[in-house]
Enzyme design. Structure first.
Site, PDB file in Angstrom:
ATOM      1  N   LYS A   1       6.804   0.727   9.967  1.00  0.00           N
ATOM      2  CA  LYS A   1       5.841   0.020  10.336  1.00  0.00           C
ATOM      3  C   LYS A   1       6.074  -1.350  10.297  1.00  0.00           C
ATOM      4  O   LYS A   1       7.078  -2.148   9.675  1.00  0.00           O
ATOM      5  CB  LYS A   1       4.646   0.421   9.579  1.00  0.00           C
TER       6      LYS A   1
ATOM      7  N   GLU B   1       3.749  13.840  18.814  1.00  0.00           N
ATOM      8  CA  GLU B   1       4.306  12.637  18.381  1.00  0.00           C
ATOM      9  C   GLU B   1       5.529  12.259  18.849  1.00  0.00           C
ATOM     10  O   GLU B   1       5.961  11.207  19.478  1.00  0.00           O
ATOM     11  CB  GLU B   1       4.109  12.407  17.068  1.00  0.00           C
TER      12      GLU B   1
ATOM     13  N   TYR C   1      -2.785   6.772  17.505  1.00  0.00           N
ATOM     14  CA  TYR C   1      -3.666   7.083  16.531  1.00  0.00           C
ATOM     15  C   TYR C   1      -5.387   7.674  16.861  1.00  0.00           C
ATOM     16  O   TYR C   1      -6.013   7.600  15.991  1.00  0.00           O
ATOM     17  CB  TYR C   1      -3.912   6.056  15.296  1.00  0.00           C
TER      18      TYR C   1
ATOM     19  N   HIS D   1       5.047   5.835   8.742  1.00  0.00           N
ATOM     20  CA  HIS D   1       4.346   6.991   9.160  1.00  0.00           C
ATOM     21  C   HIS D   1       5.201   8.178   9.383  1.00  0.00           C
ATOM     22  O   HIS D   1       6.270   8.065   9.870  1.00  0.00           O
ATOM     23  CB  HIS D   1       3.767   6.766  10.510  1.00  0.00           C
TER      24      HIS D   1
HETATM   25  P1  CMP Z   1      -0.271   6.849   8.620  1.00  0.00           P
HETATM   26  O1  CMP Z   1       0.450   7.875   7.760  1.00  0.00           O
HETATM   27  O2  CMP Z   1       0.443   6.150   9.415  1.00  0.00           O
HETATM   28  O3  CMP Z   1      -1.582   7.784   9.223  1.00  0.00           O
HETATM   29  C1  CMP Z   1      -2.853   6.855   9.423  1.00  0.00           C
HETATM   30  C2  CMP Z   1      -2.977   5.716   8.801  1.00  0.00           C
HETATM   31  O4  CMP Z   1      -4.195   5.002   8.652  1.00  0.00           O
HETATM   32  C3  CMP Z   1      -2.530   5.716   7.322  1.00  0.00           C
HETATM   33  O5  CMP Z   1      -1.032   6.066   7.456  1.00  0.00           O
HETATM   34  C4  CMP Z   1      -2.781   4.427   6.658  1.00  0.00           C
HETATM   35  O6  CMP Z   1      -1.873   3.441   7.119  1.00  0.00           O
HETATM   36  C5  CMP Z   1      -3.984   4.030   7.560  1.00  0.00           C
HETATM   37  N1  CMP Z   1      -4.994   4.069   6.540  1.00  0.00           N
HETATM   38  C6  CMP Z   1      -5.632   5.145   5.983  1.00  0.00           C
HETATM   39  N2  CMP Z   1      -6.594   5.007   5.149  1.00  0.00           N
HETATM   40  C7  CMP Z   1      -6.799   3.523   5.391  1.00  0.00           C
HETATM   41  C8  CMP Z   1      -7.604   2.502   4.767  1.00  0.00           C
HETATM   42  N3  CMP Z   1      -8.563   3.070   3.772  1.00  0.00           N
HETATM   43  N4  CMP Z   1      -7.559   1.285   5.202  1.00  0.00           N
HETATM   44  C9  CMP Z   1      -6.770   1.011   6.445  1.00  0.00           C
HETATM   45  N5  CMP Z   1      -5.983   1.756   6.678  1.00  0.00           N
HETATM   46  C10 CMP Z   1      -5.786   3.262   6.426  1.00  0.00           C
END
Ligand code: CMP
Length: 140
Positions: A11, A128, A51, A117
């Site tokens: 990221k 994905e 997403y 991710h």
């Molecule tokens: P990822 O595995 O990329 O999948 C969804 C993403 O949402 C997660 O990682 C986090 O980076 C993001 N995410 C999850 N919870 C929160 C939160 N409370 N605030 C901001 N971002 C979040």
């Protein structure tokens, strides 16, 4: 266990700090093979489409803006049980909960800016990977 492929994203918080090589070393040390990789800069709309499963979450807007705030490295990792293995190497979503030695424990800045991710299941991995890569770009 079967050979699998999973989609990984390094990221913007991590590319900004020049951590791509250090993170890739953790994947490779765990036995994961990087069979496709490219550095791209998503638009907020492209991040939003990726997403979309989180569209109703309160952090969705913030997540899309963050993912479009700088370059990301999208990659396909291959190996025995690659989906679960990658999730082990990444550590918990919130770095405060991530086990020592994991990518997120070492590098993530917050739950939002959490460096990587990884796909969470075989069906999501397939979708994905197809979002970012054509079949011809996957070179095992
Ligand atoms: P990822 O595995 O990329 O999948 C969804 C993403 O949402 C997660 O990682 C986090 O980076 C993001 N995410 C999850 N919870 C929160 C939160 N409370 N605030 C901001 N971002 C979040």
């Amino acid at each position: 266990m079967a050979t699998e492929r999973t989609l990984s994203i390094i990221k913007p918080d991590a590319t900004k700090r020049n951590l791509t090589g250090k993170i890739n070393a953790k994947f490779e040390d765990a036995g994961l093979r990087i069979v496709a990789q490219k550095r791209i800069h998503l638009t907020p709309a492209q991040a939003g489409e990726f997403y979309k499963v989180h569209a109703e979450r309160p952090f969705y807007g913030e997540l899309c803006d963050f993912m479009a705030s700088g370059p990301v490295v999208v990659q396909v990792l291959e190996g025995e049980g690659a989906i679960a293995k990658n999730r082990e190497v990444m550590g918990a979503t919130n770095p405060a909960d991530a086990a020592p030695g994991t990518v997120r424990a070492e590098f993530a800045e917050s739950v939002g800016e959490n460096s990587v991710h990884g796909s969470d299941a075989p069906e999501t991995a397939k979708e994905e990977i197809a979002y970012f890569f054509a079949g011809l770009e996957l070179v095992g």
